[in-house]
Motif scaffolding. Structure first.
Motif, PDB file in Angstrom:
ATOM      1  N   LEU A 162      37.177 -31.957   4.711  1.00  0.00           N
ATOM      2  CA  LEU A 162      37.304 -32.658   5.992  1.00  0.00           C
ATOM      3  C   LEU A 162      36.131 -32.318   6.906  1.00  0.00           C
ATOM      4  CD1 LEU A 162      38.827 -34.459   7.944  1.00  0.00           C
ATOM      5  CD2 LEU A 162      40.202 -32.466   8.610  1.00  0.00           C
ATOM      6  N   GLU A 163      35.722 -31.069   6.919  1.00  0.00           N
ATOM      7  CA  GLU A 163      34.586 -30.671   7.757  1.00  0.00           C
ATOM      8  C   GLU A 163      33.326 -31.424   7.361  1.00  0.00           C
ATOM      9  OE1 GLU A 163      32.367 -26.537   9.226  1.00  0.00           O
ATOM     10  OE2 GLU A 163      33.633 -26.538   7.441  1.00  0.00           O
ATOM     11  N   VAL A 164      33.111 -31.565   6.056  1.00  0.00           N
ATOM     12  CA  VAL A 164      31.937 -32.300   5.571  1.00  0.00           C
ATOM     13  C   VAL A 164      32.058 -33.776   5.934  1.00  0.00           C
ATOM     14  CG1 VAL A 164      30.667 -33.038   3.519  1.00  0.00           C
ATOM     15  CG2 VAL A 164      31.475 -30.677   3.711  1.00  0.00           C
ATOM     16  N   MET A 165      33.237 -34.352   5.747  1.00  0.00           N
ATOM     17  CA  MET A 165      33.428 -35.760   6.069  1.00  0.00           C
ATOM     18  C   MET A 165      33.169 -36.025   7.544  1.00  0.00           C
ATOM     19  SD  MET A 165      36.694 -38.341   5.446  1.00  0.00           S
ATOM     20  CE  MET A 165      37.620 -37.858   6.915  1.00  0.00           C
ATOM     21  N   LEU A 166      33.661 -35.166   8.398  1.00  0.00           N
ATOM     22  CA  LEU A 166      33.442 -35.343   9.838  1.00  0.00           C
ATOM     23  C   LEU A 166      31.955 -35.283  10.173  1.00  0.00           C
ATOM     24  CD1 LEU A 166      36.360 -33.164  11.280  1.00  0.00           C
ATOM     25  CD2 LEU A 166      36.220 -35.665  11.201  1.00  0.00           C
ATOM     26  N   GLY A 167      31.233 -34.404   9.493  1.00  0.00           N
ATOM     27  CA  GLY A 167      29.793 -34.303   9.716  1.00  0.00           C
ATOM     28  C   GLY A 167      29.056 -35.564   9.299  1.00  0.00           C
ATOM     29  N   ILE A 168      29.463 -36.159   8.175  1.00  0.00           N
ATOM     30  CA  ILE A 168      28.831 -37.393   7.703  1.00  0.00           C
ATOM     31  C   ILE A 168      29.151 -38.551   8.643  1.00  0.00           C
ATOM     32  CG2 ILE A 168      28.750 -39.079   5.836  1.00  0.00           C
ATOM     33  CD1 ILE A 168      27.337 -36.494   5.212  1.00  0.00           C
ATOM     34  N   VAL A 169      30.393 -38.621   9.087  1.00  0.00           N
ATOM     35  CA  VAL A 169      30.781 -39.673  10.034  1.00  0.00           C
ATOM     36  C   VAL A 169      29.921 -39.590  11.293  1.00  0.00           C
ATOM     37  CG1 VAL A 169      32.633 -40.423  11.582  1.00  0.00           C
ATOM     38  CG2 VAL A 169      33.138 -39.946   9.174  1.00  0.00           C
ATOM     39  N   GLU A 170      29.711 -38.382  11.779  1.00  0.00           N
ATOM     40  CA  GLU A 170      28.869 -38.190  12.970  1.00  0.00           C
ATOM     41  C   GLU A 170      27.415 -38.542  12.680  1.00  0.00           C
ATOM     42  OE1 GLU A 170      27.718 -34.689  16.229  1.00  0.00           O
ATOM     43  OE2 GLU A 170      29.059 -34.261  14.545  1.00  0.00           O
TER      44      GLU A 170
END
Length: 199
Positions: A118-126
């Motif tokens: 989830l942390e990685v996904m949030l970073g990519i979304v940003e």
């Protein structure tokens, strides 16, 4: 989570866990799905059990091979770019085989050995200046669940963990490594799918 019915290749009528995006009433699900499918920009994928059948072939020198389905590859390399969706791999294991497959499919965003997906996904979304609603995610096991509960639309193969079968927006008719990713991509693109929309 209560599972009401389970038949071979077909999952239906699951009670789903509450999440950020599950305030949508069932009567509005068709409106929701059409709206969200039209804005998906990021396509997140797990590897083992999703792009593969989940088996890890080991020898004395380590991992020997993984088997990928050509139909999944076609969807990732050819269909996603046509609709301006960026493919992203997030996997808990690290493998040179995955690196090679990603290069073959022109996947530039690949994250291996990840503990907190989830942390990685949030970073990519940003990074792509998107919202979570702009993201689709397909995975097969518990480590994928936090991402699936936060993205715009989620899916899992038919042989995924029970918790994912209950939580996914779309449950594929196909198993992991047997074209489930292609099925989800085609469903997102409003083509015919053999699975079940479970919201």
């Amino acid at each position: 989570l209560a599972k009401k019915s389970l038949a071979a290749g077909h999952i239906s009528n699951f009670q789903t866990a509450p999440s950020r995006r599950r305030s949508v009433e069932s009567s509005d699900k068709k409106v929701y799905i059409e709206r969200v499918r039209s804005v998906i920009k990021l396509f997140f994928m797990d590897v083992d059990g999703t792009l593969t059948d989940g088996k890890i072939y080991m020898g004395v020198a380590g991992e020997l091979m993984k088997a990928f389905h050509v139909k999944d590859g076609h969807a990732i390399k050819n269909l996603l770019p046509q609709y301006h969706m960026t493919p992203v791999i997030i996997t808990g294991r690290a493998s040179e085989i995955v690196t090679s497959r990603a290069q073959e499919l022109n996947i530039g965003e690949i994250y291996q050995g990840v503990d907190n997906k989830l942390e990685v996904m949030l970073g990519i979304v940003e990074k792509y200046h998107c919202s979570l609603e702009d993201a689709a995610y397909i995975g097969d096991d518990i480590g994928d669940l936090p991402c699936m509960l936060q993205c715009g639309l989620s899916a899992c193969p038919s042989d995924a963990a029970d918790e994912l079968l209950a939580a996914a927006d779309y449950v594929c008719a196909k198993r992991g490594g047997e074209g489930a990713v292609r099925e989800f991509v085609e469903w997102l693109l409003r083509k015919e799918g053999g699975g079940t929309f479970t919201r």
